[in-house]
Design a protein around this motif. Structure first.
Motif, PDB file in Angstrom:
ATOM      1  N   TRP A  54      -4.411  15.365  -7.152  1.00 38.21           N
ATOM      2  CA  TRP A  54      -3.679  14.828  -5.995  1.00 38.21           C
ATOM      3  C   TRP A  54      -3.769  15.785  -4.832  1.00 38.21           C
ATOM      4  O   TRP A  54      -3.998  15.383  -3.690  1.00 38.21           O
ATOM      5  CB  TRP A  54      -2.214  14.592  -6.374  1.00 38.21           C
ATOM      6  CG  TRP A  54      -1.337  14.400  -5.174  1.00 38.21           C
ATOM      7  CD1 TRP A  54      -1.207  13.269  -4.409  1.00 38.21           C
ATOM      8  CD2 TRP A  54      -0.477  15.381  -4.573  1.00 38.21           C
ATOM      9  NE1 TRP A  54      -0.322  13.488  -3.377  1.00 38.21           N
ATOM     10  CE2 TRP A  54       0.145  14.772  -3.459  1.00 38.21           C
ATOM     11  CE3 TRP A  54      -0.171  16.706  -4.864  1.00 38.21           C
ATOM     12  CZ2 TRP A  54       1.049  15.445  -2.643  1.00 38.21           C
ATOM     13  CZ3 TRP A  54       0.721  17.375  -4.055  1.00 38.21           C
ATOM     14  CH2 TRP A  54       1.326  16.751  -2.953  1.00 38.21           C
TER      15      TRP A  54
ATOM     16  N   TYR B 186       0.884   4.022  -2.874  1.00 36.57           N
ATOM     17  CA  TYR B 186       0.470   5.380  -2.507  1.00 36.57           C
ATOM     18  C   TYR B 186       1.531   6.394  -2.945  1.00 36.57           C
ATOM     19  O   TYR B 186       1.212   7.457  -3.467  1.00 36.57           O
ATOM     20  CB  TYR B 186       0.244   5.457  -1.001  1.00 36.57           C
ATOM     21  CG  TYR B 186      -0.075   6.841  -0.494  1.00 36.57           C
ATOM     22  CD1 TYR B 186       0.868   7.575   0.225  1.00 36.57           C
ATOM     23  CD2 TYR B 186      -1.317   7.423  -0.725  1.00 36.57           C
ATOM     24  CE1 TYR B 186       0.579   8.844   0.684  1.00 36.57           C
ATOM     25  CE2 TYR B 186      -1.604   8.703  -0.267  1.00 36.57           C
ATOM     26  CZ  TYR B 186      -0.658   9.404   0.442  1.00 36.57           C
ATOM     27  OH  TYR B 186      -0.945  10.658   0.894  1.00 36.57           O
ATOM     28  N   SER B 187       2.798   6.056  -2.738  1.00 36.71           N
ATOM     29  CA  SER B 187       3.872   6.960  -3.147  1.00 36.71           C
ATOM     30  C   SER B 187       4.015   7.027  -4.658  1.00 36.71           C
ATOM     31  O   SER B 187       4.384   8.057  -5.206  1.00 36.71           O
ATOM     32  CB  SER B 187       5.205   6.515  -2.552  1.00 36.71           C
ATOM     33  OG  SER B 187       5.127   6.459  -1.171  1.00 36.71           O
TER      34      SER B 187
ATOM     35  N   THR C 115      -5.161  15.937  -0.350  1.00 34.44           N
ATOM     36  CA  THR C 115      -4.310  16.210   0.815  1.00 34.44           C
ATOM     37  C   THR C 115      -4.879  17.340   1.675  1.00 34.44           C
ATOM     38  O   THR C 115      -4.353  17.603   2.755  1.00 34.44           O
ATOM     39  CB  THR C 115      -2.886  16.610   0.384  1.00 34.44           C
ATOM     40  OG1 THR C 115      -2.949  17.861  -0.316  1.00 34.44           O
ATOM     41  CG2 THR C 115      -2.264  15.558  -0.515  1.00 34.44           C
TER      42      THR C 115
ATOM     43  N   SER D 115      -6.978  -0.672   0.189  1.00 37.98           N
ATOM     44  CA  SER D 115      -6.726  -0.794   1.632  1.00 37.98           C
ATOM     45  C   SER D 115      -7.822  -1.610   2.303  1.00 37.98           C
ATOM     46  O   SER D 115      -7.568  -2.354   3.250  1.00 37.98           O
ATOM     47  CB  SER D 115      -6.620   0.594   2.279  1.00 37.98           C
ATOM     48  OG  SER D 115      -7.888   1.207   2.337  1.00 37.98           O
TER      49      SER D 115
ATOM     50  N   THR E 111      -5.634   4.706   6.745  1.00 43.17           N
ATOM     51  CA  THR E 111      -5.009   5.102   5.483  1.00 43.17           C
ATOM     52  C   THR E 111      -4.470   6.528   5.634  1.00 43.17           C
ATOM     53  O   THR E 111      -4.825   7.221   6.585  1.00 43.17           O
ATOM     54  CB  THR E 111      -6.019   5.069   4.320  1.00 43.17           C
ATOM     55  OG1 THR E 111      -6.959   6.126   4.503  1.00 43.17           O
ATOM     56  CG2 THR E 111      -6.747   3.745   4.255  1.00 43.17           C
TER      57      THR E 111
ATOM     58  N   PRO F 205      -7.760   9.233  -4.228  1.00 46.25           N
ATOM     59  CA  PRO F 205      -7.833   8.299  -3.116  1.00 46.25           C
ATOM     60  C   PRO F 205      -8.712   7.066  -3.347  1.00 46.25           C
ATOM     61  O   PRO F 205      -8.484   6.049  -2.698  1.00 46.25           O
ATOM     62  CB  PRO F 205      -8.421   9.120  -1.957  1.00 46.25           C
ATOM     63  CG  PRO F 205      -8.835  10.408  -2.512  1.00 46.25           C
ATOM     64  CD  PRO F 205      -8.467  10.479  -3.934  1.00 46.25           C
TER      65      PRO F 205
ATOM     66  N   LEU G 209      -7.081   3.657  -4.056  1.00 46.40           N
ATOM     67  CA  LEU G 209      -6.188   3.290  -2.949  1.00 46.40           C
ATOM     68  C   LEU G 209      -6.987   2.862  -1.726  1.00 46.40           C
ATOM     69  O   LEU G 209      -6.608   1.924  -1.015  1.00 46.40           O
ATOM     70  CB  LEU G 209      -5.266   4.464  -2.609  1.00 46.40           C
ATOM     71  CG  LEU G 209      -4.240   4.800  -3.691  1.00 46.40           C
ATOM     72  CD1 LEU G 209      -3.548   6.118  -3.397  1.00 46.40           C
ATOM     73  CD2 LEU G 209      -3.211   3.689  -3.818  1.00 46.40           C
TER      74      LEU G 209
ATOM     75  N   PHE H  85       0.836  -1.197   0.000  1.00 47.87           N
ATOM     76  CA  PHE H  85       0.000   0.000   0.000  1.00 47.87           C
ATOM     77  C   PHE H  85       0.873   1.249   0.000  1.00 47.87           C
ATOM     78  O   PHE H  85       0.630   2.186  -0.777  1.00 47.87           O
ATOM     79  CB  PHE H  85      -0.933   0.018   1.212  1.00 47.87           C
ATOM     80  CG  PHE H  85      -1.853   1.202   1.227  1.00 47.87           C
ATOM     81  CD1 PHE H  85      -1.477   2.383   1.846  1.00 47.87           C
ATOM     82  CD2 PHE H  85      -3.091   1.139   0.604  1.00 47.87           C
ATOM     83  CE1 PHE H  85      -2.316   3.487   1.841  1.00 47.87           C
ATOM     84  CE2 PHE H  85      -3.934   2.233   0.595  1.00 47.87           C
ATOM     85  CZ  PHE H  85      -3.549   3.412   1.220  1.00 47.87           C
ATOM     86  N   ASP H  86       1.867   1.295   0.888  1.00 47.64           N
ATOM     87  CA  ASP H  86       2.715   2.492   0.989  1.00 47.64           C
ATOM     88  C   ASP H  86       3.468   2.732  -0.322  1.00 47.64           C
ATOM     89  O   ASP H  86       3.650   3.885  -0.738  1.00 47.64           O
ATOM     90  CB  ASP H  86       3.690   2.361   2.156  1.00 47.64           C
ATOM     91  CG  ASP H  86       2.987   2.416   3.505  1.00 47.64           C
ATOM     92  OD1 ASP H  86       3.575   1.980   4.509  1.00 47.64           O
ATOM     93  OD2 ASP H  86       1.823   2.881   3.544  1.00 47.64           O
TER      94      ASP H  86
ATOM     95  N   MET I 233       1.623   6.669  -6.890  1.00 47.91           N
ATOM     96  CA  MET I 233       0.437   7.001  -7.650  1.00 47.91           C
ATOM     97  C   MET I 233       0.517   8.389  -8.278  1.00 47.91           C
ATOM     98  O   MET I 233       0.075   8.584  -9.405  1.00 47.91           O
ATOM     99  CB  MET I 233      -0.806   6.873  -6.761  1.00 47.91           C
ATOM    100  CG  MET I 233      -2.090   6.608  -7.518  1.00 47.91           C
ATOM    101  SD  MET I 233      -1.979   5.370  -8.817  1.00 47.91           S
ATOM    102  CE  MET I 233      -1.899   3.856  -7.895  1.00 47.91           C
TER     103      MET I 233
END
Lengths: 274, 168
Positions: free
Chosen positions: A192, A68-69, A196, A222, A230, A215, A218, A64-65, A71
């Motif tokens: 993106w 996520y980085s 955030t 998850s 998450t 998101p 992702l 996942f990490d 994407m």
């Protein structure tokens, strides 16, 4: 209907054009870097009966990490390549040549689109899975890595379908290479960035930002991994209210929301202007 | 890139895991899955540790620990099934282990006391100890980086050598 030689030749030519030096090298390097930088150190203590469950959590977190980085980079990279494939060919006159060939418009569109999406999906999936596998290699971990990897593959594909569809929409609208690429890059960053923004900044409306295209796939992944927390938790608790199928349906919706109309437009209404 | 990552990857300094109670005269097996990260300690019976465990180097600091006292039989084996430690002990205690192989280290605990207790198991490493990084990943990184450097140098030299020939 089996693909004929012209289709295969066209697909090979598009892949060679889209992934010529140094595009492939840049993609490999950045995917490897983001994956390695997010791999967790192998350090786990459990009972023998709980070993698989423990490994499952460690490997899920690493997958996942890493994704996520990756994407943000992948979405912008995919968008730029699709923009170049459509807009640059239009500007340089190759689109006219392709459309006047015996190959149908539908095939031209799908070949150009998937010549970017498919290799990028496979490259990301293979590299991420290999690095996770090598890092967590032991007798207990092989099946766990395979299980997590099988879920990661459709998520990567669906996420890139959205980026590619959006980029195809922009490039066929603007029909100019530089403006298309710039628009896609800016739009990618904006999508993106929205994910955030926290509720401290914009209030309760931030809760709904988890339904934006970045998101959604992702979070779907998850949920499958059984991961409760998450990176989007800062957006509020709304994420936990929604069932898992909502995120999967939304992911597929986003994958098709630009792709289908652009495909219809390209096959029915698209014209080359002198 | 790989060199940068592997050179900075340091194993966490302390990691403790506690399961439910072990009944009297019953043996439980803990599995410590770990990369080859060099010398460290396996702790038995410490719920929390602050400060440097003995024998790990680093700056001296007062060790603060919450622990449980219990007589046990302890057996530790490495991934190749070699016995590293096999004796009766009284918790809490530390045991030096050189984690030089990637895999599962098994810790067998037999409760020799007269009551059920939770026995925490942990691993500790020295603060700032350069040895405590994933050795196999580090060697792979060094190898790939060296290959990359050699390829770049060869490419540059070939280009420089080829230039004067072409311009003649």
């Amino acid at each position: 209907m089996w693909p004929n030689n012209a289709l295969i030749d066209l697909f090979k030519a598009e892949i060679q054009k889209a992934w010529s030096f140094p595009i492939l090298e840049i993609a490999v390097g950045l995917i490897a870097f983001t994956t390695i930088a997010n791999i967790h150190v192998l350090l786990n203590i459990s009972t023998q009966t709980g070993l698989l469950a423990s490994f499952s959590i460690l490997i899920s977190d690493s997958f996942f990490d890493s994704l996520y980085s990756q994407m943000l980079f992948l979405s912008i990279f995919c968008g730029v390549l699709v923009s170049l494939s459509f807009a640059r060919d239009y500007e340089q006159g190759f689109m006219q040549t392709l459309l006047s060939s015996p190959v149908s418009r539908s095939v031209v569109f799908l070949v150009k689109f998937f010549a970017v999406i498919l290799p990028l999906t496979i490259l990301t999936w293979v590299m991420t899975t290999s690095i996770v596998f090598l890092n967590f290699y032991s007798g207990s971990s092989v099946m766990v890595v395979i299980e997590k990897a099988l879920w990661a593959l459709p998520v990567i594909f669906i996420a890139l379908m959205f980026c590619g569809g959006f980029a195809a929409f922009i490039s066929l609208s603007l029909k100019r290479t530089i403006p298309s690429v710039l628009t896609v890059v800016l739009a990618g960053f904006s999508i993106w960035y929205i994910s955030t923004v926290t509720s401290d900044v914009v209030g309760n409306i931030a809760n709904y930002f988890i339904l934006t295209p970045f998101p959604v796939p992702l979070i779907a992944l998850s949920r499958v991994f059984g991961r409760v927390v998450t990176p989007f938790i800062s957006l509020g608790d709304f994420e936990y209210v929604l069932p898992t199928w909502v995120f999967w349906v939304l992911s597929v919706f986003y994958a098709l929301v630009f792709l289908v109309p652009v495909y219809v437009y390209f096959t029915r209404r698209f014209e080359i202007r002198e | 890139m790989l060199f940068l990552n592997a050179s900075s990857e340091h194993v966490p300094r302390s990691y403790i895991y506690t399961l439910g109670e072990i009944p009297v005269n019953v043996t439980h097996v803990y599995v410590v899955s770990i990369a080859p990260v060099g010398p460290g300690n396996i702790s038995v019976g410490y719920f929390r540790i602050t400060g440097n465990a003995p024998g790990l180097g680093g700056p001296p600091s007062e060790l603060f620990a919450e622990s449980v006292v219990l007589p046990l039989h302890l057996l530790i084996t490495d991934p190749a099934n070699r016995t590293l430690f096999n004796a009766d002990i009284v918790t809490p205690d530390f045991f030096a282990v050189d984690f030089n192989t990637r895999g599962d280290y098994l810790v067998y605990l037999t409760n020799n006391g007269n009551k059920s207790e939770s026995i925490p198991i942990g691993v500790q490493f020295g603060e700032g100890n350069l040895q405590n990084r994933e050795f196999d990943k580090y060697m792979l990184s060094v190898t790939l980086t060296l290959i990359g450097v050699i390829l770049i140098v060869v490419g540059v030299v070939k280009k420089l050598v080829a230039k004067p020939v072409l311009s003649c």
